[in-house]
Design a protein around this motif. Structure first.
Motif, PDB file in Angstrom:
ATOM      1  N   PHE A   1       8.181  -2.879  -2.858  1.00 48.09           N
ATOM      2  CA  PHE A   1       6.806  -2.564  -3.241  1.00 48.09           C
ATOM      3  C   PHE A   1       5.974  -3.806  -3.524  1.00 48.09           C
ATOM      4  O   PHE A   1       4.795  -3.696  -3.840  1.00 48.09           O
TER       5      PHE A   1
ATOM      6  N   PRO B   1       3.895   0.903  -9.508  1.00 49.26           N
ATOM      7  CA  PRO B   1       3.720   1.481  -8.180  1.00 49.26           C
ATOM      8  C   PRO B   1       4.599   2.709  -7.974  1.00 49.26           C
ATOM      9  O   PRO B   1       4.380   3.502  -7.069  1.00 49.26           O
TER      10      PRO B   1
ATOM     11  N   ARG C   1      -1.306   1.640  -6.400  1.00 46.60           N
ATOM     12  CA  ARG C   1      -0.783   0.910  -5.231  1.00 46.60           C
ATOM     13  C   ARG C   1      -1.935   0.236  -4.499  1.00 46.60           C
ATOM     14  O   ARG C   1      -2.945   0.848  -4.218  1.00 46.60           O
TER      15      ARG C   1
ATOM     16  N   GLU D   1       2.379  -4.126  -2.549  1.00 43.12           N
ATOM     17  CA  GLU D   1       1.501  -3.073  -3.041  1.00 43.12           C
ATOM     18  C   GLU D   1       1.258  -3.143  -4.538  1.00 43.12           C
ATOM     19  O   GLU D   1       0.470  -2.372  -5.077  1.00 43.12           O
TER      20      GLU D   1
ATOM     21  N   GLU E   1      -2.085  -0.738  -1.339  1.00 41.50           N
ATOM     22  CA  GLU E   1      -1.362  -0.699  -0.070  1.00 41.50           C
ATOM     23  C   GLU E   1      -2.240  -0.664   1.170  1.00 41.50           C
ATOM     24  O   GLU E   1      -1.733  -0.635   2.262  1.00 41.50           O
TER      25      GLU E   1
END
Length: 156
Positions: A5, A28, A60, A8, A62
């Motif tokens: 992760f 996250p 997040r 993110e 992302e």
């Protein structure tokens, strides 16, 4: 697991006008928080299966363009966590969760979904595999991930 992760994770480095001594990671996901407690709660095979449900906010970072009402950077989601005596019991739990998600979408919300499995590249970081239900967004011609269920094996 947390390395999966890393791209993110949102980091807080300042509070008001004061810099923090150490940066704080905004969560996250919950696996790295909850599974150390499983080690305390489970003392023998008699404690299995252990199934925990929680609702929590996660953050997040992302993607570059969040979509309002589809996915924002911070969102509330439901997580189920479980521990089982055997892999087959864990896989049955994953399938049952996915079936509940499918039922809610199709029977209660009238949104058709397709059940499937994520590719290795798309699966949850640290999972043996990730299963999913995907919904079709007709205005864009794309699919959107509606729900996932992960088989984590003994990776946590």
């Amino acid at each position: 697991h947390i390395e999966g992760f890393a791209p993110e994770v949102a980091w807080v480095t300042q509070a008001g006008s004061s810099p923090l001594e150490r940066p704080l990671a905004l969560r996250p996901t919950s696996e790295t928080l909850i599974y150390p407690y499983f080690a305390k709660w489970i003392r023998s095979h008699r404690d299995l299966p252990l199934v925990v449900n929680q609702w929590c906010n996660v953050v997040r970072w992302e993607f570059s363009c969040p979509l309002p009402f589809i996915r924002t950077r911070e969102f509330l989601w439901q997580e189920g966590h479980s521990a089982h005596a055997t892999l087959s019991e864990a896989e049955a739990e994953v399938e049952q969760a996915l079936e509940v998600y499918r039922y809610v979408y199709e029977q209660l919300l009238a949104v058709p979904v397709v059940k499937g499995r994520k590719t290795t590249k798309e699966q949850f970081a640290g999972a043996l595999y990730t299963s999913t239900v995907e919904a079709f967004v007709s205005c864009s011609g794309r699919a959107v991930q509606a729900a996932t269920a992960h088989c984590l094996g003994q990776n946590f």
